[in-house]
Design an enzyme around this catalytic site. Sequence first.
Site, short mmCIF file in Angstrom:
data_model
loop_
_atom_site.label_atom_id
_atom_site.label_comp_id
_atom_site.label_asym_id
_atom_site.label_seq_id
_atom_site.Cartn_x
_atom_site.Cartn_y
_atom_site.Cartn_z
N SER A 15 39.51 69.57 64.45
CA SER A 15 38.56 68.48 64.22
C SER A 15 37.86 68.69 62.88
CB SER A 15 37.53 68.44 65.35
OG SER A 15 36.66 69.55 65.20
N LYS A 16 37.02 67.72 62.57
CA LYS A 16 36.33 67.73 61.27
C LYS A 16 35.63 69.04 60.96
CE LYS A 16 35.63 63.29 59.31
NZ LYS A 16 35.41 62.08 60.13
N ARG A 17 35.15 69.73 62.00
CA ARG A 17 34.39 70.95 61.69
C ARG A 17 35.28 72.05 61.13
NH1 ARG A 17 33.64 75.01 65.38
NH2 ARG A 17 35.08 74.99 67.11
N HIS A 18 36.60 71.85 61.23
CA HIS A 18 37.52 72.85 60.65
C HIS A 18 37.86 72.54 59.20
CE1 HIS A 18 38.54 73.15 65.07
NE2 HIS A 18 38.10 74.34 64.76
N GLY A 19 37.63 71.30 58.80
CA GLY A 19 37.99 70.89 57.43
C GLY A 19 38.47 69.45 57.46
#
Length: 488
Positions: free
Chosen positions: A257-261
């Site tokens: 998800s977005k929190r990974h990049g």
Amino acid sequence: MTQPNHAVVTRFAPSPTGYMHIGNLRTALYSYLIAKHAGGTFILRIEDTDRERLVEGATDVILSTMEMTGLSYDEGPSVGGEHGPYVQSERKEIYAKYAKELVDKGYAYYCFCSKERLEQLHEEDATGGYDRHCRNLSPEEIREKLDAGVPYVIRQKMPLDGTVVYQDAVFGEITCECKELQDQILMKADGYPTYNFAHVVDDHLMGVTHVVRGSEYITSTPKYALLYDAFGWERPVYVHLPLLMGKGEDGTVSKLSKRHGAVSFQDLVRDGYLPEAIINYIALLGWSPRGVMAEREFFTLSELTEAFTIEGVNKSPAVFDYEKLLWFNGEYIRKMPFDDFRRAVTPYLPENLPENLDIDLMLTLLQGRLSKLSEIGEKIQFFIELPAYDKELFFNKKNKVTSDNVTALVAGANDALLAVSDWTNDALFAACSAKAEELGVKSGALLWCARIAVSGMAITPGGATEIMCVIGRDETLRRMKHAMALCS
Ligand code: GLU
């Protein structure tokens, strides 16, 4: 070479969300590869029946992604084909007819429950689902409500006991207890089908033989298999793909998800990743080459087409590794023909570059030193403006530059450069070497000083004279002057 198997038909069926998640792109890629490896047909279908979630321009994002990645489809929007239209909202009438057929056969039923009633049910037990209130209405009750124009949905009538079993080409046999299955909605009150229904009808009508999609669909697939059975249609081969995970800063792994990049193709491209590198990397996220190619990492799309088999798809989750993608990308940038590189990197160059800058030479020096195109701005900053630096930067053991000789070396370099009229790398190099000899020092010492003077940095792309060629005579001499003032 595999024998063409025209019987293989796959599809990529994205919902237009406005961006292409990397997981969806991988589904598109695998679906494409399975068809193309077998010489079969690859279809693109737009699943836009969720009218509340429509995003303007979202279909264009899908079409442009397919184009940029080279995943060309044999049938689909804009190219047409014998099974069109390929946009579900344009197929509305088709679904109503098939839903009616299921109702008539007893595999589906009208449900007149009001929104309020369903909300109430949900409030009482959020996990309980629909209580099958309308499942056993009498034909008279149904007729009456239909005549009175009461809004309705059509629900699938799930078997109350027994099991559903299907074969998955990756995950093997999947068994599901029927009592776990909800009477899901097939047709909504707005007359549009749900995804759950529309995709089954379309896959059948479009002759899809292999349904390739993310493993989040594994648990819903029994319901879809039951729909095939209810119609008396042959079920397709199911190919569910392993989950895509991301690694958090603390090392824990969770759904990508977005929190990974960046997780969309568009964001990655904007950030300076090349479509070819992205495709190559994601091909390996859930699939491993076999046989003679087992160790291989670099594949063009046509090499992937040759090598890809369903047997090589893994069950275990794949972890998206941004470092690895960056490495792949750098390798791809290095291998690009220069003109392609220049074209690709140009949008990332800062505006208002100094007029005398030799941009082509500068880009030549940098092509092998970028992991992604967006790094260019920061990497060329010193060509545009000399960074502030201290005299100490000149001192260097290996090149024998000390506080005793630095002034003479910088002045020597300056003299040599002043005398150069033909501002080319060869002439500059020859002039610096001659001056070093005259001063009785190694040319490395003088070039080291010259490089610090023109770049203000100890590590640079290109050597001293190449940098001089990029920034031009006037700017070089201006920087030398500054160095002399610093060292005097
Ligand atoms: N429209 C669905 C999605 O975007 C397609 C799933 C499928 O391939 O059946 O997830």
